[in-house]
Design a protein around this motif. Sequence first.
Motif, PDB file in Angstrom:
ATOM      1  N   TYR A  49     -16.410  94.276 -35.137  1.00 45.00           N
ATOM      2  CA  TYR A  49     -16.231  95.669 -34.709  1.00 45.00           C
ATOM      3  C   TYR A  49     -14.779  96.152 -34.815  1.00 45.00           C
ATOM      4  O   TYR A  49     -14.507  97.151 -35.509  1.00 45.00           O
ATOM      5  CB  TYR A  49     -16.760  95.798 -33.276  1.00 45.00           C
ATOM      6  N   PRO A  50     -13.807  95.515 -34.140  1.00 45.64           N
ATOM      7  CA  PRO A  50     -12.454  96.090 -34.144  1.00 45.64           C
ATOM      8  C   PRO A  50     -11.767  96.030 -35.499  1.00 45.64           C
ATOM      9  O   PRO A  50     -10.926  96.886 -35.810  1.00 45.64           O
ATOM     10  CB  PRO A  50     -11.709  95.243 -33.108  1.00 45.64           C
ATOM     11  N   ILE A  51     -12.122  95.050 -36.323  1.00 44.85           N
ATOM     12  CA  ILE A  51     -11.498  94.936 -37.647  1.00 44.85           C
ATOM     13  C   ILE A  51     -12.062  96.009 -38.574  1.00 44.85           C
ATOM     14  O   ILE A  51     -11.307  96.687 -39.293  1.00 44.85           O
ATOM     15  CB  ILE A  51     -11.730  93.527 -38.226  1.00 44.85           C
ATOM     16  N   LEU A  52     -13.394  96.188 -38.554  1.00 43.92           N
ATOM     17  CA  LEU A  52     -14.004  97.233 -39.362  1.00 43.92           C
ATOM     18  C   LEU A  52     -13.558  98.610 -38.888  1.00 43.92           C
ATOM     19  O   LEU A  52     -13.243  99.493 -39.701  1.00 43.92           O
ATOM     20  CB  LEU A  52     -15.535  97.113 -39.291  1.00 43.92           C
ATOM     21  N   PHE A  53     -13.522  98.818 -37.581  1.00 43.25           N
ATOM     22  CA  PHE A  53     -13.083 100.094 -37.013  1.00 43.25           C
ATOM     23  C   PHE A  53     -11.665 100.418 -37.499  1.00 43.25           C
ATOM     24  O   PHE A  53     -11.379 101.533 -37.955  1.00 43.25           O
ATOM     25  CB  PHE A  53     -13.111 100.005 -35.482  1.00 43.25           C
ATOM     26  N   ARG A  54     -10.771  99.436 -37.409  1.00 44.10           N
ATOM     27  CA  ARG A  54      -9.386  99.616 -37.864  1.00 44.10           C
ATOM     28  C   ARG A  54      -9.316  99.941 -39.350  1.00 44.10           C
ATOM     29  O   ARG A  54      -8.658 100.912 -39.752  1.00 44.10           O
ATOM     30  CB  ARG A  54      -8.596  98.333 -37.577  1.00 44.10           C
ATOM     31  N   ASP A  55     -10.002  99.173 -40.170  1.00 44.92           N
ATOM     32  CA  ASP A  55      -9.930  99.369 -41.618  1.00 44.92           C
ATOM     33  C   ASP A  55     -10.563 100.692 -42.043  1.00 44.92           C
ATOM     34  O   ASP A  55     -10.090 101.341 -42.974  1.00 44.92           O
ATOM     35  CB  ASP A  55     -10.605  98.198 -42.342  1.00 44.92           C
ATOM     36  N   PHE A  56     -11.624 101.097 -41.351  1.00 48.09           N
ATOM     37  CA  PHE A  56     -12.273 102.376 -41.650  1.00 48.09           C
ATOM     38  C   PHE A  56     -11.321 103.539 -41.367  1.00 48.09           C
ATOM     39  O   PHE A  56     -11.194 104.467 -42.170  1.00 48.09           O
ATOM     40  CB  PHE A  56     -13.545 102.505 -40.819  1.00 48.09           C
ATOM     41  N   LEU A  57     -10.631 103.496 -40.240  1.00 50.86           N
ATOM     42  CA  LEU A  57      -9.692 104.573 -39.915  1.00 50.86           C
ATOM     43  C   LEU A  57      -8.471 104.550 -40.831  1.00 50.86           C
ATOM     44  O   LEU A  57      -7.915 105.601 -41.148  1.00 50.86           O
ATOM     45  CB  LEU A  57      -9.266 104.488 -38.452  1.00 50.86           C
ATOM     46  N   ARG A  58      -8.064 103.375 -41.255  1.00 50.02           N
ATOM     47  CA  ARG A  58      -6.949 103.298 -42.213  1.00 50.02           C
ATOM     48  C   ARG A  58      -7.318 103.970 -43.531  1.00 50.02           C
ATOM     49  O   ARG A  58      -6.458 104.557 -44.188  1.00 50.02           O
ATOM     50  CB  ARG A  58      -6.567 101.834 -42.467  1.00 50.02           C
ATOM     51  N   ALA A  59      -8.587 103.917 -43.890  1.00 56.08           N
ATOM     52  CA  ALA A  59      -9.027 104.477 -45.171  1.00 56.08           C
ATOM     53  C   ALA A  59      -9.496 105.927 -45.050  1.00 56.08           C
ATOM     54  O   ALA A  59      -9.719 106.572 -46.077  1.00 56.08           O
ATOM     55  CB  ALA A  59     -10.168 103.623 -45.744  1.00 56.08           C
ATOM     56  N   ASN A  60      -9.630 106.447 -43.833  1.00 55.67           N
ATOM     57  CA  ASN A  60     -10.170 107.793 -43.631  1.00 55.67           C
ATOM     58  C   ASN A  60      -9.288 108.550 -42.629  1.00 55.67           C
ATOM     59  O   ASN A  60      -9.538 108.524 -41.417  1.00 55.67           O
ATOM     60  CB  ASN A  60     -11.614 107.716 -43.130  1.00 55.67           C
ATOM     61  N   SER A  61      -8.295 109.223 -43.154  1.00 58.16           N
ATOM     62  CA  SER A  61      -7.304 109.884 -42.295  1.00 58.16           C
ATOM     63  C   SER A  61      -7.901 111.009 -41.460  1.00 58.16           C
ATOM     64  O   SER A  61      -7.446 111.262 -40.338  1.00 58.16           O
ATOM     65  CB  SER A  61      -6.144 110.413 -43.141  1.00 58.16           C
TER      66      SER A  61
ATOM     67  N   TYR B 163     -18.022 103.536 -35.246  1.00 55.75           N
ATOM     68  CA  TYR B 163     -18.358 102.212 -35.774  1.00 55.75           C
ATOM     69  C   TYR B 163     -19.633 102.269 -36.619  1.00 55.75           C
ATOM     70  O   TYR B 163     -19.713 101.621 -37.683  1.00 55.75           O
ATOM     71  CB  TYR B 163     -18.533 101.229 -34.611  1.00 55.75           C
ATOM     72  N   LYS B 164     -20.634 103.044 -36.187  1.00 58.57           N
ATOM     73  CA  LYS B 164     -21.865 103.176 -36.974  1.00 58.57           C
ATOM     74  C   LYS B 164     -21.570 103.812 -38.328  1.00 58.57           C
ATOM     75  O   LYS B 164     -22.112 103.399 -39.364  1.00 58.57           O
ATOM     76  CB  LYS B 164     -22.891 104.013 -36.207  1.00 58.57           C
ATOM     77  N   ALA B 165     -20.687 104.821 -38.334  1.00 56.20           N
ATOM     78  CA  ALA B 165     -20.281 105.429 -39.606  1.00 56.20           C
ATOM     79  C   ALA B 165     -19.508 104.433 -40.457  1.00 56.20           C
ATOM     80  O   ALA B 165     -19.654 104.389 -41.687  1.00 56.20           O
ATOM     81  CB  ALA B 165     -19.438 106.674 -39.341  1.00 56.20           C
TER      82      ALA B 165
END
Length: 318
Positions: A252-264, A300-302
């Motif tokens: 969860y926290p790794i995907l959440f972090r990487d998703f936000l890094r890629a989607n400003s 997280y679901k997104a």
Amino acid sequence: MNIKTVNHVQVSIPVGGEQAARDFYVGVLGLIEIPKPMVLRKNGGLWVDAGNIQIHFGSEDNSNRSTTKAHVAYEVPNLDAIRESLAKNRIEITDSIPIPGYQRFESRDPFGNRIEFMEKVLAGQSSSSAKIQIVPYTPRWKEEFEAIRAKLLEILDSGIQRIDHIGSTSLVNLAAKNVIDIQITVENLENKSIIKALESLGFIHLPEIKFDNLVGFSASSNELKKHFFKEPLGERRMHIHVRESGRVNQEYPILFRDFLRANSDVKGAYEQVKLELARRFSHDSNAYYAIKDPYMDTIYKAAKIWAREVGWVCRKAK
């Protein structure tokens, strides 16, 4: 010898720095400038009233202000108001080592002079019960994580798969609470050696915190189990989350972090929600997290959909 009181404190500023000093000390901190005696005005600088004493800003060059421990400590009636003013002006704040009877933090003026702000803690009030405060991003968070990670790697055994900087402080240009969140991924959560190793460094184990929360999972699901630690006494605030490889709460926290890094855009919306919640519920952490946590679960679901589209995987590298 009998000293009656402190009359004033002298602070060094660079030659020509008077206006920058006014902008900070009068404009940001709200101190009141008072006239210097005519005979001293040719020397530059300025004077301000700080309650019971005066602060005299004298101009001089070639002073190493950035490394000295010398500082002025201001006792204030509302520490949160000072913190808010500094954050609004994007001035970096550093939590101080706690001392009995006071909440406090440090900052630097425009010239590198160290400043401390203190507020007395009322009887029955915990010095750790500061309100929820979101502060501007600072690159120092990444540097602090790297220093902590290096220390952890020195004492952790081969059962450790990776150590990640997670949470809002891991995201560049995202406002956050000034707490470094770290996730340690282990092969087997039942291996208690990790607890002993972290305790040997002074980290405080909170055994009552055994599970994360995630919409769609029971409160005692194995997918949400963890060990949780706080910072050693007197050190900067940090949270250590020990989670098992392959579990939902580890990804969860790794995907959440990487998703936000890629989607400003998503990161920006997340920041706005946090800032508004902190404004509305600054002294009600239950309300703050009751809204923020389900919102994070929605992101997280997104992120799970995004991961499938781009081929993202939670790698097992240290």
